[in-house]
Design a protein around this motif. Structure first.
Motif, PDB file in Angstrom:
ATOM      1  N   UNK A 131       1.137  -1.147  -0.064  1.00 43.39           N
ATOM      2  CA  UNK A 131      -0.173  -0.399   0.032  1.00 43.39           C
ATOM      3  C   UNK A 131       0.854   1.487   0.199  1.00 43.39           C
ATOM      4  N   UNK A 132       1.470   1.666   1.088  1.00 47.12           N
ATOM      5  CA  UNK A 132       2.754   2.104   0.645  1.00 47.12           C
ATOM      6  C   UNK A 132       3.609   2.515  -0.505  1.00 47.12           C
ATOM      7  N   UNK A 133       3.909   1.454  -1.165  1.00 46.02           N
ATOM      8  CA  UNK A 133       4.301   1.662  -2.810  1.00 46.02           C
ATOM      9  C   UNK A 133       3.327   1.635  -3.543  1.00 46.02           C
ATOM     10  N   UNK A 134       2.283   1.804  -3.074  1.00 45.28           N
ATOM     11  CA  UNK A 134       1.147   2.636  -4.266  1.00 45.28           C
ATOM     12  C   UNK A 134       0.596   0.861  -5.392  1.00 45.28           C
ATOM     13  N   UNK A 135       1.072  -0.343  -5.083  1.00 46.80           N
ATOM     14  CA  UNK A 135       0.897  -1.361  -5.160  1.00 46.80           C
ATOM     15  C   UNK A 135      -0.269  -1.872  -5.275  1.00 46.80           C
ATOM     16  N   UNK A 136      -1.431  -1.642  -5.267  1.00 46.82           N
ATOM     17  CA  UNK A 136      -2.882  -2.068  -5.167  1.00 46.82           C
ATOM     18  C   UNK A 136      -3.194  -3.126  -5.342  1.00 46.82           C
ATOM     19  N   UNK A 137      -2.939  -3.098  -6.266  1.00 50.10           N
ATOM     20  CA  UNK A 137      -3.344  -5.041  -7.142  1.00 50.10           C
ATOM     21  C   UNK A 137      -2.907  -5.828  -6.269  1.00 50.10           C
ATOM     22  N   UNK A 138      -1.687  -5.812  -6.055  1.00 52.51           N
ATOM     23  CA  UNK A 138      -1.580  -6.382  -5.604  1.00 52.51           C
ATOM     24  C   UNK A 138      -0.700  -6.933  -4.110  1.00 52.51           C
ATOM     25  N   UNK A 139      -1.770  -5.738  -3.473  1.00 51.38           N
ATOM     26  CA  UNK A 139      -1.846  -5.576  -2.018  1.00 51.38           C
ATOM     27  C   UNK A 139      -3.484  -6.589  -1.733  1.00 51.38           C
ATOM     28  N   UNK A 140      -4.252  -6.406  -2.953  1.00 54.06           N
ATOM     29  CA  UNK A 140      -5.399  -7.146  -2.520  1.00 54.06           C
ATOM     30  C   UNK A 140      -5.531  -8.109  -2.723  1.00 54.06           C
ATOM     31  N   UNK A 141      -4.533  -9.144  -3.615  1.00 57.56           N
ATOM     32  CA  UNK A 141      -4.253 -10.283  -3.897  1.00 57.56           C
ATOM     33  C   UNK A 141      -3.870 -10.891  -2.466  1.00 57.56           C
ATOM     34  N   UNK A 142      -3.168 -10.113  -1.805  1.00 56.99           N
ATOM     35  CA  UNK A 142      -2.017 -10.484   0.038  1.00 56.99           C
ATOM     36  C   UNK A 142      -3.629 -10.168   0.315  1.00 56.99           C
ATOM     37  N   UNK A 143      -3.939  -9.425   0.173  1.00 52.50           N
ATOM     38  CA  UNK A 143      -5.656  -9.322   1.615  1.00 52.50           C
ATOM     39  C   UNK A 143      -6.177 -10.075   1.189  1.00 52.50           C
ATOM     40  N   UNK A 144      -6.453 -10.890   0.559  1.00 47.56           N
ATOM     41  CA  UNK A 144      -7.478 -11.934   0.399  1.00 47.56           C
ATOM     42  C   UNK A 144      -6.879 -13.575   1.120  1.00 47.56           C
ATOM     43  N   UNK A 145      -5.494 -13.490   0.994  1.00 43.88           N
ATOM     44  CA  UNK A 145      -5.095 -14.975   2.014  1.00 43.88           C
ATOM     45  C   UNK A 145      -4.191 -14.609   3.175  1.00 43.88           C
ATOM     46  N   UNK A 146      -4.740 -13.441   3.923  1.00 45.29           N
ATOM     47  CA  UNK A 146      -4.439 -12.667   5.023  1.00 45.29           C
ATOM     48  C   UNK A 146      -5.401 -13.227   5.617  1.00 45.29           C
ATOM     49  N   UNK A 147      -7.106 -12.032   5.288  1.00 44.89           N
ATOM     50  CA  UNK A 147      -8.239 -12.349   5.909  1.00 44.89           C
ATOM     51  C   UNK A 147      -8.695 -14.235   6.119  1.00 44.89           C
ATOM     52  N   UNK A 148      -7.405 -15.085   5.219  1.00 43.13           N
ATOM     53  CA  UNK A 148      -8.323 -16.888   5.250  1.00 43.13           C
ATOM     54  C   UNK A 148      -7.489 -16.857   6.650  1.00 43.13           C
ATOM     55  N   UNK A 149      -6.642 -16.319   6.470  1.00 36.24           N
ATOM     56  CA  UNK A 149      -5.871 -16.619   8.185  1.00 36.24           C
ATOM     57  C   UNK A 149      -6.627 -16.162   9.277  1.00 36.24           C
ATOM     58  N   UNK A 150      -7.362 -14.763   9.553  1.00 38.07           N
ATOM     59  CA  UNK A 150      -7.504 -14.220  10.578  1.00 38.07           C
ATOM     60  C   UNK A 150      -8.190 -14.495  11.730  1.00 38.07           C
ATOM     61  N   UNK A 151      -9.107 -14.885  11.221  1.00 38.23           N
ATOM     62  CA  UNK A 151     -10.323 -15.753  12.109  1.00 38.23           C
ATOM     63  C   UNK A 151      -9.239 -16.497  13.384  1.00 38.23           C
ATOM     64  N   UNK A 152      -8.719 -16.692  12.864  1.00 36.32           N
ATOM     65  CA  UNK A 152      -7.248 -17.844  13.695  1.00 36.32           C
ATOM     66  C   UNK A 152      -6.964 -17.466  14.814  1.00 36.32           C
ATOM     67  N   UNK A 153      -6.259 -16.565  14.520  1.00 39.91           N
ATOM     68  CA  UNK A 153      -5.140 -15.498  14.853  1.00 39.91           C
ATOM     69  C   UNK A 153      -5.145 -15.860  16.503  1.00 39.91           C
TER      70      UNK A 153
END
Length: 692
Positions: A131-153
């Protein structure tokens, strides 16, 4: 009104940008968690974070010395946190090469120790970098994977950090529902902690939620939250009160509580002057003056605006200075000093034409037109209104195209991430099949069973792929439908109308004869900006929706209502007799104005001004004067109605000059504007109304 400025945070040193946004998210006490951590490493990481604002170079050396504490048996969660600190050190130290290596090392380590807590912190760190680098498409791809782990943290520290980060990203992307979900999840994580920074985190989140609700126009709840944040603010961060008061004053102003807003901005000004936040002091002074203008207390508005002007000069903030001069000029016009006030406003308008953002210029032109109207300069007012309307149309179209492009990009990014997950599943399946084949020579029966199992899995994968493809087609159809409709009113938009006119030409529908003609009616809601200023943007949206309903009710089956842009609507009438057209236009004016609109239990009188024309026009073949040129004539008629007092319609029925004399007027580069004297017009009066 143009006068309020959005709240802004005071500037921070570059290296502390991450600290201001994420320090509250990271500095929790790891020993309080059930997840295994390394106490010595965690203590040094806490000390490192506390020393960041004092000596960045010494902090970097301190971080490098921690590498000696990492051994093969060190707790993975603590090691992950260490790697995340290294990433942010290089990110805000502008070391691109080391940043890339550190981020790759973090992600590699996390995938070697894939617990939800480790993956959650590593992926959240990667998202913040992208996000800081302005690479929003790559950020949203990573967010998909992040949200798959978030509930179990399990660690509240990581849940707070990740959810707060995602909340801020979704606010930035105007996905308010998602932002609200993550910010509330971050608040739940805060409530699981009980240490010296719990109150700070809670206060910070309340402020973030207040900003979110203000963006969503849920102003009452936004005001309640910012009040809670101010009342519960710990003494250790009292120097940030100016920023919180600035937010509160802005919300009160949006609610129309201008007296309260003035008092709150004076509190913000006092705090800003005490702690040296000159940017907040400038905004506070301007907003105090703006509130007085909105209350028509022009004499009381002058002093804070002049103080703001002096401060803008000191800060060399010419952009804000021109806004203040515009406000001061507006006051002079309202007080009867027309020539001097208008000249000052003209100077600022010229500055914004050359240096300003187009969205700001569009709003400033609206206020300039109001000043011209008050001074009786109606010819110049009509010209400024026309410029504002053209700019509004351009901004509306550009904003619509941007939103559609971003929607498509976000959808593609998420689909690509899901596709990668499916490929990984397919690769795992292929590896399992190879292992089964290696056992085939020893256990033929087991190999047969494995082959059958692989076939079943492949069939399930095939069905799943078909299901995904089907959903993708449905999503594309829905996106295509949304691209042809205005999201607020549900009416057709410009693109759909342009497609219809293209089909009309292709099918030669424009060549019908007889008394019937097609017709275009261009309507503009009168004083719509005042409705937004006095009743709020939510009320303005309700008015637009109700106008759309009334216009739709007045049309026949083959007619079409289009939201042309902002508060402007276009009616396309398929085959109507010219003598019936005038009657329909009059009925439309009465349909809008006779019955007041009701918003929040309060009646609001709404009128419109219109320009109309037939297709073909004046028996001129459309090969010579097409619908786009005819619409320009209707637009000129609309502005004629505006300059004559609004709540009426002007119809173009013919020409006083040969067609060849006006053709050059349709070419912008030739700069030969059309005049009403060249056109034959008919006028239709709207109903008498009482705007009081």
């Amino acid at each position: 009104m143009i006068f309020f400025l959005r709240t802004a945070r005071p500037p921070l040193p570059v290296f502390l940008l991450w600290l201001s946004a994420a320090f509250c998210c990271v500095l929790l006490t790891p020993q309080a968690f059930s997840i295994e951590t390394d106490p010595q490493l965690e203590q040094q990481l806490d000390e490192y974070l506390n020393s960041l604002g004092q000596d960045p170079e010494a902090s970097s050396l301190q971080l490098k010395a921690m590498e000696q504490l990492i051994q093969p048996g060190t707790a993975p969660t603590s090691v992950t946190r260490f790697h995340a600190m290294r990433v942010f050190n290089f990110l805000y130290g502008d070391d691109e090469a080391k940043l890339t290596d550190a981020l790759e090392q973090l992600i590699t380590f996390a995938r070697q120790h894939p617990s939800p807590d480790v993956m959650g912190e590593a992926l959240a760190t990667k998202v913040e970098v992208l996000v800081t680098q302005g690479k929003m498409n790559e950020a949203y791809q990573t967010i998909v994977e992040l949200e798959s782990y978030l509930d179990a943290v399990k660690q509240p520290r990581i849940r707070y950090y990740a959810n707060n980060l995602l909340g801020r990203i979704y606010i930035r992307d105007n996905q308010f529902e998602q932002a609200s979900k993550h910010l509330h999840a971050a608040m739940e994580a805060v409530l699981e902690t009980d240490d010296g920074r719990t109150d700070i985190r809670r206060t910070f989140l309340q402020s973030q939620l207040a900003q979110l609700y203000a963006d969503m126009q849920n102003l009452e709840q936004a005001l309640e939250l910012i009040n809670l944040a101010i009342e519960g603010m710990p003494d250790s961060i009292k120097d940030h009160l100016a920023e919180y008061y600035l937010t509160k004053g802005y919300i009160e102003g949006e609610l129309g509580q201008h007296e309260a807003s003035i008092q709150t901005h004076y509190r913000a000004l006092k705090q800003a002057q005490q702690f040296g936040y000159q940017g907040i002091a400038l905004l506070s002074l301007n907003n105090i003056g703006a509130s007085h203008i909105l209350l028509h207390h022009y004499d009381q508005a002058i002093e804070p605006l002049q103080q703001a002007n002096e401060l803008a000069l000191q800060l060399e903030d010419e952009y804000t200075q021109q806004l203040i001069r515009l406000n001061l000029g507006y006051i002079q016009v309202m007080q009867g000093n027309y020539d001097h006030g208008l000249q000052q406003m003209r100077s600022s308008i010229e500055y914004y034409r050359e240096h300003g953002r187009r969205s700001d210029l569009e709003r400033f032109l609206t206020e300039f037109a109001k000043a011209l109207n008050h001074a009786g300069y109606h010819v110049e007012e009509a010209a400024i209104l026309r410029e504002q309307r053209e700019l509004n149309k351009e901004l509306f179209q550009a904003d619509r195209e941007r939103i559609l492009a971003e929607m498509q990009q976000r959808y593609q990014a998420r689909e690509q991430a899901h596709h990668i997950q499916r490929l990984e599943q397919a690769n795992a399946l292929q590896e399992r099949t190879i292992e089964n084949k290696q056992l085939q020579n020893r256990l033929i029966l087991l190999a047969a069973f494995a082959t059958a199992l692989a076939g079943i899995l492949m069939w399930q994968l095939y069905r799943k792929v078909r299901h995904v493809n089907r959903r993708l087609k449905e999503a594309n159809k829905q996106l295509e439908f949304q691209s042809l409709r205005d999201p607020l009113t549900g009416l057709f938009n410009r693109r759909s109308f342009q497609q219809r006119m293209a089909k009309r030409w292709q099918h030669k529908e424009h060549r019908h004869h007889g008394e019937e003609r097609d017709a275009l009616i261009l309507l503009d809601i009168d004083f719509f900006k005042q409705i937004n200023d006095q009743h709020g943007h939510a009320a303005g949206d309700e008015i637009l929706i109700e106008v759309a309903k009334r216009l739709t009710q007045s049309l026949r089956q083959h007619d079409q209502a289009i939201r042309w842009g902002g508060e402007e609507f276009l009616l396309y009438l398929h085959r109507i007799r010219p003598k019936d057209l005038t009657t329909l236009v009059e009925r439309t004016l009465y349909l809008l104005a006779e019955k007041p609109f009701t918003v929040n239990g309060q009646p609001i009188v709404v009128t419109a001004t219109a320009g109309f024309i037939t297709l073909p026009f004046d028996d001129i073949p459309e090969e010579q004067l097409n619908w786009e040129k005819a619409l320009q004539l209707a637009d000129l008629a609309l502005y004629a109605g505006k300059s004559k007092g609004r709540n009426q319609a002007c119809g173009v029925t013919g020409l006083h000059v040969p067609l060849t004399d006006i053709m050059a007027s349709f070419d912008v580069e030739k700069n030969q504007p059309l005049t009403l004297q060249q056109l034959k017009c008919t006028e239709v009066a709207g109903p008498s109304v009482n705007r009081a």
